[in-house]
Design a protein around this motif. Structure first.
Motif, short mmCIF file in Angstrom:
data_model
loop_
_atom_site.label_atom_id
_atom_site.label_comp_id
_atom_site.label_asym_id
_atom_site.label_seq_id
_atom_site.Cartn_x
_atom_site.Cartn_y
_atom_site.Cartn_z
N LEU A 84 -2.22 55.93 26.64
CA LEU A 84 -1.38 55.42 25.55
C LEU A 84 -1.43 53.90 25.50
O LEU A 84 -1.21 53.22 26.50
CB LEU A 84 0.08 55.87 25.77
N VAL A 85 -1.72 53.39 24.32
CA VAL A 85 -1.57 51.95 24.08
C VAL A 85 -0.33 51.80 23.21
O VAL A 85 -0.34 52.17 22.04
CB VAL A 85 -2.80 51.36 23.36
N PRO A 86 0.75 51.30 23.80
CA PRO A 86 2.01 51.29 23.05
C PRO A 86 2.01 50.21 21.98
O PRO A 86 1.20 49.28 22.01
CB PRO A 86 3.05 50.98 24.12
N GLN A 87 2.95 50.37 21.06
CA GLN A 87 3.06 49.42 19.96
C GLN A 87 3.55 48.06 20.45
O GLN A 87 3.04 47.03 20.05
CB GLN A 87 4.05 50.00 18.94
N VAL A 143 -5.31 44.00 27.56
CA VAL A 143 -4.92 44.52 28.87
C VAL A 143 -4.30 45.91 28.72
O VAL A 143 -4.59 46.83 29.48
CB VAL A 143 -3.94 43.56 29.59
N LEU A 144 -3.46 46.05 27.70
CA LEU A 144 -2.83 47.36 27.47
C LEU A 144 -3.87 48.43 27.16
O LEU A 144 -3.76 49.57 27.62
CB LEU A 144 -1.82 47.27 26.32
N ILE A 145 -4.89 48.04 26.40
CA ILE A 145 -5.95 49.00 26.10
C ILE A 145 -6.71 49.34 27.38
O ILE A 145 -7.00 50.51 27.66
CB ILE A 145 -6.90 48.43 25.02
N ALA A 146 -6.97 48.31 28.17
CA ALA A 146 -7.69 48.55 29.44
C ALA A 146 -6.89 49.48 30.35
O ALA A 146 -7.46 50.37 30.99
CB ALA A 146 -7.95 47.22 30.15
N LYS A 147 -5.58 49.29 30.39
CA LYS A 147 -4.74 50.16 31.22
C LYS A 147 -4.84 51.61 30.73
O LYS A 147 -4.97 52.54 31.53
CB LYS A 147 -3.28 49.69 31.17
N ALA A 148 -4.79 51.77 29.42
CA ALA A 148 -4.84 53.13 28.88
C ALA A 148 -6.18 53.80 29.17
O ALA A 148 -6.27 55.01 29.33
CB ALA A 148 -4.58 53.11 27.38
#
Ligand SMILES: Nc1ncnc2c1ncn2[C@@H]1O[C@H](COP(=O)(O)OP(=O)(O)OP(=O)(O)O)[C@@H](O)[C@H]1O
Ligand SMILES: [Mg+2]
Lengths: 308, 253
Positions: free
Chosen positions: A82-85, A143-148
């Protein structure tokens, strides 16, 4: 194709009494890119949050790959990235650590190679040892995309991934999305840039006031709901539309140089032949003629207006 | 069990400790040394011995308990409150982890850290006064049980709190007075009978008494009662935490 996510009669009422989702029924197919569109407050994030386990469902059920999101939450959640808003990242961690942490959290064995690949694809490699607080907003989004992506999910939710993101990252991101899709990952994205959904999505769902208004193949949707415009560039400008042409749905541009004819592509007769005949009889000559199909954006606006 | 997730949370939390090594470890040590100097020398010059133990040595177990309690609560409450506050908690909620795993990760890290602080204080105290640990096993057991129990309690506070004031208020208004009145610096038997009875309602008395017994074999209440009480708190906290995750209280809307 089999549905990888199956949502049945899902409703959600928040504590304050606000009903954010009403009887949602939706199936997402394996390997597709599904564009979820809807105005602010429509319930997109709520729907995604329920599937991911962040918000409790109200009534109804959701299964992911055949597993129930409540009973078999380990099975369902381990498949989902999940890439949150919202830009919610750690502050003091380094990029490398925060991404590795997510992978561990999802129960995957450490794989520096995979993380390196993800960071490189997102142009974050040279930032891997920087603390997150020193990054710009767009980089935090990366970074959020990478985490997801760190735990190699089969399903990826992108909730407004391009909000506040520059052209370059958007390109990067769509390249990654295409690549993921070709490797079989199912992608569900919400966006306010409808041309993005138009470019990327295989199917489109429109949600408004917590209700799904329409779910359709993108091409089908555009064909069905699309209207076309035929524009005639006149040789001599007109003051008003001649009486003989009144029966056609015509608009005259302000400068009187163009006549615009709007027609429904799904109608049995488009009425173009009759129009052209009448134009000839009235002695109106034109230099050029062109047609334009309405964009997804226009369709979206019409749909939302109609439903509310 | 998703052991990798537990380890990930644990390491993440320990790394946070590592980054703030100064305030995590050095400051409790300094404040304990101050207690030691002030209480130990000021009062120690009047009360030379309690139950045959020099006053300086007598207060050591109480001082360690004092920091274990405050550290456990502070670490665990902040550890879970912060991700809620900044929103990164979404990740833990969306991960394939059970409530038990989340608790083990967060509470384990908080307890480890406070036990570390406790051990450092013990070592520091060794420089000032002669120490004797009659029952090392029991001492370790009390240390672990207390650290875990109060880390759980801190975890609950961190979930219950919806602002920073609430996060501070329980440790400040409840824990600190209970610890000070719990016999850290005196023996309950030195109090008038009425206050002795009142003290028995203070849960911290049982912790300190049992812990001190493991050092010097002197206690205000029996060892069994001490152990029973701490086990009871542990069970109460576990039940509360279990309920929190079942209902999603303050975590999921
Ligand atoms: N925790 C909550 N408690 C109460 N109401 C909420 C909560 N979260 C969302 N809502 C309400 O539910 C509705 C749907 O919100 P949601 O975030 O799902 O919309 P959205 O479609 O994602 O909108 P946007 O495009 O602005 O992101 C909104 O009216 C919102 O105010
Ligand atoms: Mg949203």
């Amino acid at each position: 194709m089999r549905p990888i996510i199956s949502i049945k009669d899902l409703s959600k009422t928040y504590k304050g009494g606000f009903t954010a989702l009403k009887d949602i029924n939706l199936e997402i197919e394996q390997g597709e890119i599904f564009g979820l569109l809807g105005p602010n407050g429509a319930g997109k994030t709520t729907l995604i949050s329920i599937i991911c386990g962040i918000v409790n469902p109200g009534q109804g059920s959701v299964t992911v790959d055949g597993f129930d999101i409540i009973r078999d939450y380990r099975e369902t959640r381990s498949r989902i990235g999940l890439v949150p808003q919202e830009l919610t990242t750690d502050t003091f961690e380094t990029v490398w650590h925060t991404v590795s942490y997510t992978r561990g959290l999802f129960g995957k064995p450490a794989s520096p190679g995979h993380i390196e690949k993800v960071l490189k694809a997102l142009s974050l490699w040279d930032k891997k040892d920087s603390t997150i607080m020193t990054l710009s907003g767009g980089m935090k989004r990366r970074v959020l995309i990478a985490k997801a992506l760190s735990h190699e999910p089969e399903i990826l939710f992108l909730d407004e991934p391009t909000a506040g993101v520059d052209v370059e990252l958007r390109q990067d991101m769509w390249n990654i999305v295409r690549e993921l899709r070709s490797s079989g990952v199912t992608i569900i994205l919400t966006t306010h840039y409808i041309e993005e959904a138009e470019q990327m999505a295989d199917r489109i769902g429109v949600i408004n006031n917590g209700e799904i208004i329409v779910v359709e193949e993108k091409k089908e949707l555009m064909r069905k709901l699309g209207i076309k415009r035929l524009t005639l560039d006149l040789q001599t400008s007109l003051k008003k539309i001649p009486a003989a042409l009144k029966k056609h749905k015509l608009d005259l541009s302000d400068d009187g140089k163009h006549l615009v004819y709007t027609y429904d592509t799904m109608a049995e007769r488009t009425g173009i032949t009759a129009l052209l005949n009448d134009l000839g009889k009235s002695g109106i000559k034109f230099k050029d003629i062109h047609t334009k199909q309405s964009s997804l954006e226009e369709i979206f606006v019409t749909l939302v207006k109609r439903s509310s | 069990m998703n052991w990798r997730a537990i380890l990930a949370i644990y390491k993440f939390e320990m790394a946070r400790t590592g980054r703030t090594l100064g305030q995590s470890i050095v400051s409790p040590v300094i404040s304990t040394v101050l207690y030691f100097v002030v209480f130990g020398s000021a009062i120690g010059s009047r009360i030379t011995e309690i139950d045959g133990v020099s006053y300086g040595s007598f207060i050591v177990p109480g001082l360690i308990m004092l920091s274990i309690l405050t550290q456990s609560i502070a670490n665990a409450s902040f550890g879970i409150y912060f991700p809620r506050f900044v929103g990164t908690i979404f990740e833990v909620l969306s991960a394939p982890v059970s409530f038990l795993e989340i608790v083990i990760g967060y509470v384990g890290a908080a307890a480890t850290k406070s036990m570390l602080v406790g051990s450092i204080i013990l070592a520091t105290a060794g420089f000032f006064v002669p120490l004797q640990i009659a029952h090392p096993f029991w001492m370790a057991l009390f240390l672990v049980l207390t650290a875990v129990t109060f880390s759980l309690f801190g975890f609950i506070i961190g979930i219950w709190a919806d602002n920073f004031e609430k996060l501070q208020i329980i440790p400040l208004l409840v824990i600190t007075p209970l610890v000070f009145l719990g016999g850290s610096f005196y023996s309950i038997s030195m109090l008038p009978p009425f206050w002795q009875t009142v003290s028995l309602f203070n849960p911290v008395v049982y912790l300190i008494s049992g812990f001190r017994w493991s050092f010097y074999e002197i206690a205000d209440v029996s060892l069994a009662v001490s152990l029973g009480m701490i086990t009871f708190f542990l069970a109460a906290c576990l039940t509360l935490v279990w309920w929190i995750f079942r209902t999603g209280y303050q975590l999921k809307s």
